[in-house]
Write a protein that holds these residues in place. Sequence first.
Motif, PDB file in Angstrom:
ATOM      1  N   TYR A 164      80.854  20.291  73.192  1.00  0.00           N
ATOM      2  CA  TYR A 164      79.883  19.569  72.369  1.00  0.00           C
ATOM      3  C   TYR A 164      79.096  20.503  71.446  1.00  0.00           C
ATOM      4  O   TYR A 164      77.936  20.263  71.142  1.00  0.00           O
ATOM      5  CB  TYR A 164      78.943  18.759  73.279  1.00  0.00           C
ATOM      6  CG  TYR A 164      79.720  17.835  74.183  1.00  0.00           C
ATOM      7  CD1 TYR A 164      80.182  16.609  73.712  1.00  0.00           C
ATOM      8  CD2 TYR A 164      80.071  18.222  75.468  1.00  0.00           C
ATOM      9  CE1 TYR A 164      80.949  15.778  74.517  1.00  0.00           C
ATOM     10  CE2 TYR A 164      80.839  17.399  76.277  1.00  0.00           C
ATOM     11  CZ  TYR A 164      81.277  16.180  75.799  1.00  0.00           C
ATOM     12  OH  TYR A 164      82.054  15.364  76.592  1.00  0.00           O
ATOM     13  N   PRO A 185      79.248  11.116  74.876  1.00  0.00           N
ATOM     14  CA  PRO A 185      79.624  11.659  73.559  1.00  0.00           C
ATOM     15  C   PRO A 185      81.078  12.114  73.532  1.00  0.00           C
ATOM     16  O   PRO A 185      81.617  12.583  74.534  1.00  0.00           O
ATOM     17  CB  PRO A 185      78.653  12.832  73.377  1.00  0.00           C
ATOM     18  CG  PRO A 185      78.152  13.153  74.735  1.00  0.00           C
ATOM     19  CD  PRO A 185      78.148  11.869  75.500  1.00  0.00           C
ATOM     20  N   GLU A 188      84.427  17.385  71.115  1.00  0.00           N
ATOM     21  CA  GLU A 188      84.658  17.967  69.792  1.00  0.00           C
ATOM     22  C   GLU A 188      85.750  19.027  69.878  1.00  0.00           C
ATOM     23  O   GLU A 188      85.772  19.834  70.806  1.00  0.00           O
ATOM     24  CB  GLU A 188      83.363  18.573  69.256  1.00  0.00           C
ATOM     25  CG  GLU A 188      82.240  17.530  69.129  1.00  0.00           C
ATOM     26  CD  GLU A 188      80.880  18.146  68.853  1.00  0.00           C
ATOM     27  OE1 GLU A 188      80.826  19.357  68.550  1.00  0.00           O
ATOM     28  OE2 GLU A 188      79.875  17.419  68.945  1.00  0.00           O
ATOM     29  N   LEU A 305      73.449  20.084  73.652  1.00  0.00           N
ATOM     30  CA  LEU A 305      74.113  19.109  74.524  1.00  0.00           C
ATOM     31  C   LEU A 305      73.178  17.931  74.785  1.00  0.00           C
ATOM     32  O   LEU A 305      73.602  16.766  74.746  1.00  0.00           O
ATOM     33  CB  LEU A 305      74.521  19.763  75.843  1.00  0.00           C
ATOM     34  CG  LEU A 305      75.132  18.831  76.893  1.00  0.00           C
ATOM     35  CD1 LEU A 305      76.405  18.174  76.382  1.00  0.00           C
ATOM     36  CD2 LEU A 305      75.394  19.579  78.192  1.00  0.00           C
ATOM     37  N   TYR A 307      70.892  16.847  72.838  1.00  0.00           N
ATOM     38  CA  TYR A 307      70.834  16.085  71.588  1.00  0.00           C
ATOM     39  C   TYR A 307      72.012  15.125  71.478  1.00  0.00           C
ATOM     40  O   TYR A 307      71.847  13.946  71.120  1.00  0.00           O
ATOM     41  CB  TYR A 307      70.833  17.066  70.413  1.00  0.00           C
ATOM     42  CG  TYR A 307      70.926  16.440  69.038  1.00  0.00           C
ATOM     43  CD1 TYR A 307      69.791  15.929  68.405  1.00  0.00           C
ATOM     44  CD2 TYR A 307      72.148  16.367  68.361  1.00  0.00           C
ATOM     45  CE1 TYR A 307      69.879  15.361  67.133  1.00  0.00           C
ATOM     46  CE2 TYR A 307      72.238  15.812  67.101  1.00  0.00           C
ATOM     47  CZ  TYR A 307      71.095  15.305  66.488  1.00  0.00           C
ATOM     48  OH  TYR A 307      71.188  14.743  65.240  1.00  0.00           O
ATOM     49  N   LYS A 308      73.218  15.620  71.797  1.00  0.00           N
ATOM     50  CA  LYS A 308      74.411  14.778  71.697  1.00  0.00           C
ATOM     51  C   LYS A 308      74.339  13.615  72.694  1.00  0.00           C
ATOM     52  O   LYS A 308      74.733  12.480  72.380  1.00  0.00           O
ATOM     53  CB  LYS A 308      75.672  15.610  71.953  1.00  0.00           C
ATOM     54  CG  LYS A 308      75.867  16.786  70.990  1.00  0.00           C
ATOM     55  CD  LYS A 308      76.221  16.333  69.599  1.00  0.00           C
ATOM     56  CE  LYS A 308      76.337  17.484  68.609  1.00  0.00           C
ATOM     57  NZ  LYS A 308      77.472  18.388  68.884  1.00  0.00           N
ATOM     58  N   GLN A 311      71.642  10.988  71.560  1.00  0.00           N
ATOM     59  CA  GLN A 311      72.122  10.067  70.531  1.00  0.00           C
ATOM     60  C   GLN A 311      72.778   8.838  71.165  1.00  0.00           C
ATOM     61  O   GLN A 311      72.573   7.706  70.708  1.00  0.00           O
ATOM     62  CB  GLN A 311      73.129  10.778  69.610  1.00  0.00           C
ATOM     63  CG  GLN A 311      72.507  11.798  68.668  1.00  0.00           C
ATOM     64  CD  GLN A 311      73.554  12.479  67.817  1.00  0.00           C
ATOM     65  OE1 GLN A 311      74.592  12.933  68.314  1.00  0.00           O
ATOM     66  NE2 GLN A 311      73.307  12.559  66.518  1.00  0.00           N
ATOM     67  N   GLN A 312      73.551   9.067  72.219  1.00  0.00           N
ATOM     68  CA  GLN A 312      74.219   7.959  72.898  1.00  0.00           C
ATOM     69  C   GLN A 312      73.225   7.103  73.686  1.00  0.00           C
ATOM     70  O   GLN A 312      73.355   5.877  73.748  1.00  0.00           O
ATOM     71  CB  GLN A 312      75.306   8.505  73.837  1.00  0.00           C
ATOM     72  CG  GLN A 312      76.383   9.331  73.144  1.00  0.00           C
ATOM     73  CD  GLN A 312      77.079   8.545  72.041  1.00  0.00           C
ATOM     74  OE1 GLN A 312      76.914   8.823  70.860  1.00  0.00           O
ATOM     75  NE2 GLN A 312      77.850   7.542  72.432  1.00  0.00           N
TER      76      GLN A 312
END
Length: 339
Positions: A164, A185, A188, A305, A307-308, A311-312
């Motif tokens: 991530y 998430p 990536e 991490l 932050y990702k 967002q979810q």
Amino acid sequence: MTEYSQYIDGLLKPKVQEPAVVLDLFAGCGGLSLGFEAVGFRTIGFEMVDEAVDTYNRNLKGKCYNQFLEVGFNYPEEENIDIIIGGPPCQPFSRFGNQKGMEDARDGFPIFIDAVRRLQPKVFLFENVANILGRHKWYLDLIVQELQNLGYIVEYKVLNAVDYGVPQRRERLICVGHRASFHFPAIEREKRTVAEAIGDTMLSPEPESKILTSRQDEYIAVYEKKSHCVNPRDLYPDRPARTITCRNLAGATSDMQRVRLADGRRRRLTYREAARLQTFPDWFEFSGTETKQFYQIGNAVPPLLAYKIAQQVKNTYYLEQKSEEYILQRNIPNSLFAI
């Protein structure tokens, strides 16, 4: 600064604008909270370590309280607490500890479950070591069952921070409770490297006090031989870092985090380099002695991490809001919503 560190500095600035408040239990220095503030939530933290509380309050928009938590603790009633997050102390379940689990006095899960029970947030999230899925899986099952009994859909997954955008291999179990829908998430493809994070400083011999002595080099060589290391456990510029821990940052151990200089000498990381590998922005200031700073960094959730994941959680929070509005519009009893 590297281009990557500049990116982190801008991305993770708190942008508080959402009406919901996030309650962070066992907040540490605020790594998890920083991710949630960067997506727009205001946070309230609770933490026992003085230096970590000071670090949190110096850098985040929210307020962290130096408070011992217990079952039945009275959280702020006037706050719009719709999300609860936290990292109950992982030492009871870590493979480096005694693994006493629920028999360990530091077990924070009863406190976390009690907070969810009494505050009834729309979404909650906790993180812990992946090792809890090993010999302590029965206890995780018990925790999940208790939370499901409160009317939540509970999902968990082990995430590796390197998937991530974090330049570090670090596995953590992430558990989320909700009543709508949640998606972890997406992984990536691009993997960030040590050089992207600290390439501007890693070949510098400063400070000289961190250069390994010949005795330390010999000690490491013995350790690597006995543990059958194929490659020395130095940090490699073209790869992600090994897991950053309190132990391999603060202690001059055989497993210490270190870089090899151009002249062949090796040195330990500075706290700033360790913070970058954890994706703390350069503007994020840590309180306390260097050892205390290392402990805060090693214990933290990588803010990127966080932050990702945040967002979810934000997406789920708004799904919860729409579900409640639908129920009110159709005049459907709330009990039908509490699955």
